[in-house]
Design a protein around this motif. Structure first.
Motif, PDB file in Angstrom:
ATOM      1  N   PRO A  32      27.716  -3.118 -11.872  1.00  0.00           N
ATOM      2  CA  PRO A  32      26.108  -3.363 -12.307  1.00  0.00           C
ATOM      3  C   PRO A  32      25.454  -4.366 -11.684  1.00  0.00           C
ATOM      4  O   PRO A  32      24.497  -4.914 -11.602  1.00  0.00           O
ATOM      5  CB  PRO A  32      25.761  -3.459 -13.617  1.00  0.00           C
ATOM      6  CG  PRO A  32      27.337  -3.043 -14.431  1.00  0.00           C
ATOM      7  CD  PRO A  32      27.920  -2.647 -13.587  1.00  0.00           C
ATOM      8  N   LEU A  33      26.491  -5.440 -11.183  1.00  0.00           N
ATOM      9  CA  LEU A  33      25.552  -6.940 -10.972  1.00  0.00           C
ATOM     10  C   LEU A  33      25.736  -7.008  -9.608  1.00  0.00           C
ATOM     11  O   LEU A  33      24.996  -7.626  -8.455  1.00  0.00           O
ATOM     12  CB  LEU A  33      26.699  -8.249 -11.140  1.00  0.00           C
ATOM     13  CG  LEU A  33      26.707  -8.132 -13.086  1.00  0.00           C
ATOM     14  CD1 LEU A  33      27.470  -8.951 -13.282  1.00  0.00           C
ATOM     15  CD2 LEU A  33      25.245  -8.630 -13.580  1.00  0.00           C
ATOM     16  N   GLY A  34      25.820  -5.797  -8.794  1.00  0.00           N
ATOM     17  CA  GLY A  34      26.378  -5.722  -7.267  1.00  0.00           C
ATOM     18  C   GLY A  34      25.477  -6.243  -6.778  1.00  0.00           C
ATOM     19  O   GLY A  34      25.990  -6.848  -6.284  1.00  0.00           O
ATOM     20  N   GLY A  35      24.214  -5.821  -6.405  1.00  0.00           N
ATOM     21  CA  GLY A  35      23.260  -6.970  -5.605  1.00  0.00           C
ATOM     22  C   GLY A  35      22.655  -8.503  -5.914  1.00  0.00           C
ATOM     23  O   GLY A  35      22.031  -8.816  -5.001  1.00  0.00           O
ATOM     24  N   PHE A  36      22.744  -9.042  -6.813  1.00  0.00           N
ATOM     25  CA  PHE A  36      22.731  -9.917  -7.375  1.00  0.00           C
ATOM     26  C   PHE A  36      23.671 -11.029  -7.687  1.00  0.00           C
ATOM     27  O   PHE A  36      23.889 -12.443  -6.672  1.00  0.00           O
ATOM     28  CB  PHE A  36      22.704  -9.603  -8.325  1.00  0.00           C
ATOM     29  CG  PHE A  36      20.659  -9.030  -8.320  1.00  0.00           C
ATOM     30  CD1 PHE A  36      19.914  -9.561  -8.479  1.00  0.00           C
ATOM     31  CD2 PHE A  36      21.281  -7.630  -9.495  1.00  0.00           C
ATOM     32  CE1 PHE A  36      18.537  -8.471  -8.135  1.00  0.00           C
ATOM     33  CE2 PHE A  36      19.991  -7.179  -9.290  1.00  0.00           C
ATOM     34  CZ  PHE A  36      18.711  -7.838  -8.535  1.00  0.00           C
TER      35      PHE A  36
END
Length: 85
Positions: A32-36
């Motif tokens: 869920p932290l993928g793009g950040f």
């Protein structure tokens, strides 16, 4: 936060450091932290035997420091560290 959303409002977290958590056995899915998430540090977590799942989804990750004794020993023996399923 519920177990399906362990990071809740922290889903845009850019840096995560987990250190000296000697009894930590596992971490939640980091997907869920993928793009950040840009910086990930996991050190001195001696009871952790597996890498957290979702590492392949961390597309913004720039800096990683992982020093987990159980995984270091496994790598020294030629074993690839397991990833949480």
């Amino acid at each position: 936060a519920s177990s399906s959303q362990p990071f809740g409002k922290l889903s845009s977290l850019r840096s995560l450091s987990v250190s000296r958590c000697r009894t930590l056995e596992r971490m939640p899915d980091l997907g869920p932290l993928g793009g950040f998430l840009q910086h990930l540090t996991i050190i001195e977590c001696s009871d952790m035997a597996k890498l957290p799942s979702g590492l392949d989804q961390l597309t913004a990750l720039q800096v990683t420091q992982v020093d987990i004794p159980m995984l270091t020993a496994a790598a020294a023996c030629g074993f690839f560290p397991p990833v949480e399923a």
